[in-house]
Design a protein around this motif. Structure first.
Motif, short mmCIF file in Angstrom:
data_model
loop_
_atom_site.label_atom_id
_atom_site.label_comp_id
_atom_site.label_asym_id
_atom_site.label_seq_id
_atom_site.Cartn_x
_atom_site.Cartn_y
_atom_site.Cartn_z
N ARG A 51 53.20 5.32 35.34
CA ARG A 51 52.38 5.56 34.15
C ARG A 51 50.95 5.12 34.39
O ARG A 51 50.00 5.75 33.93
CB ARG A 51 52.99 4.83 32.93
N ALA A 52 50.79 4.00 35.12
CA ALA A 52 49.44 3.52 35.41
C ALA A 52 48.68 4.51 36.28
O ALA A 52 47.50 4.75 36.09
CB ALA A 52 49.51 2.15 36.10
N GLU A 53 49.40 5.10 37.26
CA GLU A 53 48.75 6.08 38.13
C GLU A 53 48.27 7.27 37.32
O GLU A 53 47.21 7.83 37.58
CB GLU A 53 49.72 6.53 39.21
N GLU A 54 49.05 7.69 36.35
CA GLU A 54 48.68 8.84 35.56
C GLU A 54 47.43 8.58 34.73
O GLU A 54 46.77 9.51 34.30
CB GLU A 54 49.84 9.22 34.63
N GLU A 55 47.08 7.33 34.50
CA GLU A 55 45.96 6.99 33.67
C GLU A 55 44.69 6.72 34.47
O GLU A 55 43.69 6.27 33.94
CB GLU A 55 46.30 5.77 32.80
N ILE A 56 44.72 6.98 35.77
CA ILE A 56 43.54 6.83 36.61
C ILE A 56 42.91 8.20 36.77
O ILE A 56 43.50 9.09 37.36
CB ILE A 56 43.89 6.24 37.98
N PHE A 57 41.71 8.37 36.23
CA PHE A 57 41.05 9.66 36.24
C PHE A 57 39.77 9.59 37.07
O PHE A 57 39.24 8.51 37.32
CB PHE A 57 40.74 10.12 34.82
N THR A 58 39.27 10.74 37.44
CA THR A 58 38.03 10.82 38.21
C THR A 58 36.85 10.54 37.29
O THR A 58 36.70 11.17 36.25
CB THR A 58 37.88 12.21 38.84
#
Length: 397
Positions: A123-130
Motif C-alpha cells: 500500500r505504501a508503494e502505491e502511494e509514492i507518485f512522481t
C-alpha cells in the motif's frame, strides 16, 4: 470363624517362621541402589532462531520514503539514475531472504506477521507518485534549462539537479543539450550550437558567447523568435537582468532573423498558469507555463481546459469545481464543492503541484487545500503547503 481366632492363628504361624539375618553393609546397599537409578535427562530445548520482524524492516523503509518524500527533488519527473522505488524494492527483497539456518524455523505467527507487513508495504508503494517539482537542497545545485514542445509553440522549463554543492554551472550550460533526450521526452532542444554562457552576478547579467558562423542550426523562424524567451527562462532564476551577446566573428555579428543585437533585458515572468504537456502516450509528462491575464480564480478555472494544438492537457480535471478561492495574506485558500473528490493518486498530486506553481506566479508563498483525504502523495491536506523552487527536475548522476 471369629476375628479373635484369626489373630491368634497368625501370631502362631509367625513364631514358627525361621529367623532371617541381613548381613549386607548399609553403604554397599546404598551404592547398589544408586547405581540402578538412571537420572532423568533434562529435556533439551530446541533453540529457535528468531527472524527480525518484517515490521521493523517496513518501518525503516517507510521512514526513508517519508523523509525523501518531504524533499520533492528526489522524485523527479525525469531521472538519469536508478529510481528510489527500485532501491526500496531491492531492500525489501533482501529483507525477505532467509538464511540457511533459519529458513525452516519461522513460526506461523511470524509468517502471518510478515504477510501483514508486506501488505502494508504494498500500500505504501502505491502511494509514492512522481513529483514534477523540486526544491533546492543543501548538497545539490539547480541548473535551469528550457526546451520547446515538438511543434515549437511553447517553452518548457527544465531544472537539472546536480548531486553536489557549488557545481560548475557554466560548464554544465556549455553541454546542456547533452542531457536532453528529445525523442524520449517528445521535446525539441533549442539549437544553441556550441554557444557558451558566462554568468556575471556582479553586473546581474549573462554573457552569451556566439561562435563564428553561427546559423541557429535547424531552427526556423518560429524557433528563432523564441530565443529571448528561452534565455530568460534559463537565467531569470539567478536574479539576472540582462543578456549580453559576444560574437566571436568580427564580420558576422547577427543572430539569424534577430539581426545584430548586442544585448536584451530578460523577460520578467508574467502571471502564468501551468498545464500538463505530453507529446504521446509514452512521452514524458511535463508542466508547461502559459502567460495569463486575469485573477487567480480565472487562472484556476482556465487550468481545467486542455490546449490540443500544443499537446497540452488540463492540469485540473474538468469534474473538479471550486466552492471557495480566497487569499489570506500570501497564502491561497482553496475549497472544492465536493471535499471527498481529491483522492490519494498521481492525478491529484499533479493537480496540486500545478496549483502550487500557478499560485507562485501570482505571488503566493503557500497554498492550503481543504479535503477529506489527509494526504495526497507527499502533500498534507488542510494545512499550508509551500510553493516549490523549480519545475520539471532532471537528475544528473
Amino acid at each position: 470363624m471369629s476375628d479373635k481366632f484369626n489373630e491368634d492363628k497368625i501370631k502362631s504361624l509367625l513364631k514358627d517362621m525361621p529367623q532371617v539375618n541381613d548381613t549386607l553393609d548399609k553403604d554397599e546397599l546404598y551404592r547398589k541402589v544408586a547405581s540402578n537409578i538412571t537420572p532423568k535427562r533434562a529435556r533439551k530445548r530446541k533453540r529457535t532462531w528468531l527472524i527480525p520482524s518484517f515490521a521493523t524492516v517496513a518501518v525503516i523503509c517507510l521512514v526513508v520514503i517519508i523523509a525523501q518524500s518531504m524533499q520533492p527533488s528526489n522524485f523527479g519527473a525525469l531521472d538519469n539514475g536508478r529510481s528510489q522505488m527500485d532501491e526500496v524494492s531491492e531492500n525489501m527483497e533482501m529483507a525477505q531472504l532467509p538464511t540457511e539456518n533459519n529458513e525452516n524455523q519461522i513460526t506461523t505467527n511470524e509468517a502471518e506477521e510478515g504477510n501483514n507487513d508486506m501488505a502494508i508495504m504494498e500500500r505504501a508503494e502505491e502511494e509514492i507518485f512522481t513529483s514534477r517539482v523540486v526544491n533546492a537542497q543543501e548538497n545539490t545545485t539547480l541548473i535551469y534549462g528550457a526546451v520547446l514542445d515538438n511543434n515549437a509553440n511553447a517553452v518548457i522549463p527544465l531544472t537539472f539537479v546536480v548531486d553536489k554543492l557549488n557545481a560548475d554551472v557554466e560548464s554544465y550550460y556549455s553541454h546542456l543539450n547533452d542531457y536532453i533526450r528529445e525523442e524520449e521526452w517528445g521535446v525539441f532542444a533549442y539549437p544553441f550550437e556550441n554557444m557558451t554562457f558566462d554568468i556575471n552576478n556582479d553586473n546581474n547579467e549573462v554573457m552569451i558567447n556566439v561562435p563564428e558562423n553561427y546559423q541557429f542550426g535547424n531552427g526556423g523562424g518560429t524557433v528563432q523568435g523564441l530565443f529571448e524567451t528561452v534565455i530568460s527562462t534559463m537565467f531569470l532564476p539567478y536574479q539576472l537582468d540582462t543578456a549580453v551577446i559576444d560574437y566571436a566573428s568580427s564580420t558576422n555579428q547577427e543572430l539569424g532573423m534577430l539581426g545584430n543585437i548586442e544585448s536584451f533585458p530578460l523577460e520578467r515572468g508574467e502571471q502564468q498558469i501551468y498545464k500538463m504537456y505530453q507529446s504521446s502516450e509514452n512521452g514524458a509528462s511535463l508542466f508547461v507555463p502559459f502567460n495569463f491575464t486575469g485573477d487567480i480564480v480565472r487562472a484556476l478555472e482556465e487550468m481545467r481546459n486542455p490546449q490540443e494544438e500544443t499537446n497540452t492537457q488540463a492540469s485540473i480535471p474538468a469534474d473538479y469545481s471550486f466552492s471557495s478561492i480566497q487569499s489570506n495574506g500570501d497564502e491561497l485558500l482553496i475549497q472544492f464543492d465536493d471535499p471527498s473528490r481529491p483522492q490519494n493518486d498521481q492525478q491529484t498530486q499533479d493537480m496540486i503541484e500545478a496549483i502550487l506553481l500557478t499560485a507562485k506566479s501570482f505571488g503566493f508563498s503557500s497554498v492550503n487545500i481543504e479535503a477529506d483525504v489527509a494526504q495526497v502523495g507527499i502533500y498534507p491536506m488542510n494545512q499550508s503547503i509551500f510553493v516549490p523552487d523549480a519545475v520539471n527536475p532532471v537528475h544528473i548522476r
